[in-house]
Design an enzyme around this catalytic site. Structure first.
Site, short mmCIF file in Angstrom:
data_model
loop_
_atom_site.label_atom_id
_atom_site.label_comp_id
_atom_site.label_asym_id
_atom_site.label_seq_id
_atom_site.Cartn_x
_atom_site.Cartn_y
_atom_site.Cartn_z
N ASP A 1 -4.02 -6.61 -7.85
CA ASP A 1 -5.44 -6.87 -8.16
C ASP A 1 -5.65 -6.53 -9.64
O ASP A 1 -6.24 -5.50 -9.98
CB ASP A 1 -6.33 -6.03 -7.25
CG ASP A 1 -6.13 -6.40 -5.80
OD1 ASP A 1 -6.69 -7.40 -5.36
OD2 ASP A 1 -5.35 -5.71 -5.10
N GLN B 1 -9.16 -6.12 -11.02
CA GLN B 1 -9.78 -4.93 -10.41
C GLN B 1 -9.33 -3.66 -11.14
O GLN B 1 -10.12 -2.76 -11.41
CB GLN B 1 -9.39 -4.86 -8.93
CG GLN B 1 -9.73 -3.53 -8.27
CD GLN B 1 -9.47 -3.55 -6.79
OE1 GLN B 1 -10.25 -4.11 -6.03
NE2 GLN B 1 -8.37 -2.96 -6.36
N HIS C 1 0.84 -1.20 0.00
CA HIS C 1 0.00 0.00 0.00
C HIS C 1 0.88 1.26 0.00
O HIS C 1 0.61 2.22 -0.71
CB HIS C 1 -0.89 0.05 1.25
CG HIS C 1 -1.90 -1.05 1.34
ND1 HIS C 1 -1.81 -2.06 2.26
CD2 HIS C 1 -3.04 -1.28 0.64
CE1 HIS C 1 -2.85 -2.88 2.13
NE2 HIS C 1 -3.61 -2.43 1.16
P1 AMP Z 1 -6.73 -3.27 -0.52
O1 AMP Z 1 -6.53 -2.56 0.77
O2 AMP Z 1 -6.35 -4.72 -0.47
O3 AMP Z 1 -8.05 -3.00 -1.16
O4 AMP Z 1 -5.66 -2.64 -1.50
C1 AMP Z 1 -5.60 -1.26 -1.73
C2 AMP Z 1 -4.70 -1.02 -2.91
O5 AMP Z 1 -3.41 -1.52 -2.64
C3 AMP Z 1 -5.19 -1.74 -4.18
O6 AMP Z 1 -5.01 -0.89 -5.29
C4 AMP Z 1 -4.30 -2.93 -4.24
O7 AMP Z 1 -4.12 -3.44 -5.55
C5 AMP Z 1 -3.00 -2.36 -3.70
N1 AMP Z 1 -2.13 -3.42 -3.22
C6 AMP Z 1 -2.47 -4.45 -2.39
N2 AMP Z 1 -1.41 -5.26 -2.22
C7 AMP Z 1 -0.40 -4.76 -2.96
C8 AMP Z 1 0.95 -5.16 -3.21
N3 AMP Z 1 1.47 -6.27 -2.67
N4 AMP Z 1 1.72 -4.38 -4.02
C9 AMP Z 1 1.20 -3.26 -4.59
N5 AMP Z 1 -0.07 -2.83 -4.39
C10 AMP Z 1 -0.85 -3.56 -3.60
#
Ligand code: AMP
Length: 281
Positions: A150, A153, A37
């Protein structure tokens, strides 16, 4: 860092910044933050004057109530991490603030939502699109940052932005991984010690597919990886697909697409993990 929980406060902050001619970057999250994140925050920082984020565990994108209930919530720590990473403002609304009444909109994403996550998590992407549209309306960011972790997404959000004609630049950022290859995820903290040790198998399978693909038929590689998962005691594979990276439709031959991505979703016990990797044969 400013922490706000009401839409009106976000709007007034954004108005001030916009009137001062500032460029606004936005990173939507569901909290339980990790370095993945934060990499989005750093990227937003590079290209914008003001970096904003949201933390909202969006109930309407969970098709499994148990998953929603068990979704990790670590708000205090999240705020500390965001502040240290250089975030200027974070919006942490409750469900009533975001959804004062029932939301009824249904998006049509065509074939983009009939495969993979869309197939196994009915209604998931509609819920994602609704919340991201709402957040874009509130933040009116110049740029918004999403992880390629994602992958589907990201494609859905780009399509939603097109359908809704939203003047925002959607930027996809690379997946951050642990040293052993496991894609960082808020769900990783729910893995037992043994599961955590086995979890990098997912990325190993994506690497293996990439190694095999130049000389092996897509269908054979697919079957080989599916068999590997079937023989691993710690995993229950939901899907493994080798797809056109733009349309997300499964391909039969590498000639079927200019860019190819392999995507996987698998359960370790109750924890559902997803990952993907571009295939560069
Ligand atoms: P989430 O809190 O899981 O909804 O993720 C929020 C954002 O962080 C989304 O755009 C995810 O794709 C991104 N994200 C989650 N995990 C990772 C990761 N390992 N590397 C880069 N971005 C990530």
């Amino acid at each position: 860092m400013l922490v706000v929980s009401h839409i009106a406060d976000v709007k007034s902050y954004i108005n001030q910044q916009r009137s001062a001619g500032k460029k606004i970057g936005f990173v939507p999250t569901m909290g339980a933050l990790h370095e993945g994140h934060l990499s989005l925050i750093y990227e937003a920082r590079k290209h914008n004057d003001i970096v904003t984020a949201s933390i909202f565990v969006n109930p309407i994108q969970f098709n499994n109530p148990g998953d929603l209930e068990k979704y990790p919530r670590t708000e205090e720590n999240d705020c500390r991490m965001l502040e240290q990473a250089g975030c200027d403002m974070v919006f942490i609304p409750n469900v009533k603030e975001m959804y004062p009444e029932e939301v009824k909109k249904t998006y049509d994403f065509g074939n983009l939502e009939t495969v993979m996550e869309g197939q196994f998590r009915p209604g998931h992407f509609n819920g994602v699109a609704i919340v991201v549209k709402k957040l874009f309306d509130i933040f009116t960011p110049h740029q918004a940052f999403f992880g390629q972790k994602d992958f589907q997404q990201l494609a859905i959000i780009r399509r939603m932005v097109e359908l809704e004609n939203i003047p925002v630049e959607v930027i996809g950022c690379p997946t951050l991984r642990e040293i052993d290859g496991l894609a960082m995820s808020s769900r990783n903290i729910r893995l037992s010690e043994n599961q955590r040790k086995s979890a990098p198998f997912i990325f190993k399978m994506l690497e293996l597919a990439n190694q095999l693909l130049p000389e092996t038929e897509v269908i054979e590689v697919h079957q080989h990886i599916v068999d590997k998962f079937a023989n691993h005691p710690d995993f229950e594979l939901e899907y493994f697909e080798i797809c056109n990276a733009i349309t997300l439709q499964p391909i039969k031959s590498l000639n079927d697409a200019e860019e190819v991505v392999a995507c996987v979703a698998a359960y370790m016990g109750e924890v559902r993990l997803i990952d993907n990797r571009m295939m560069k044969p």
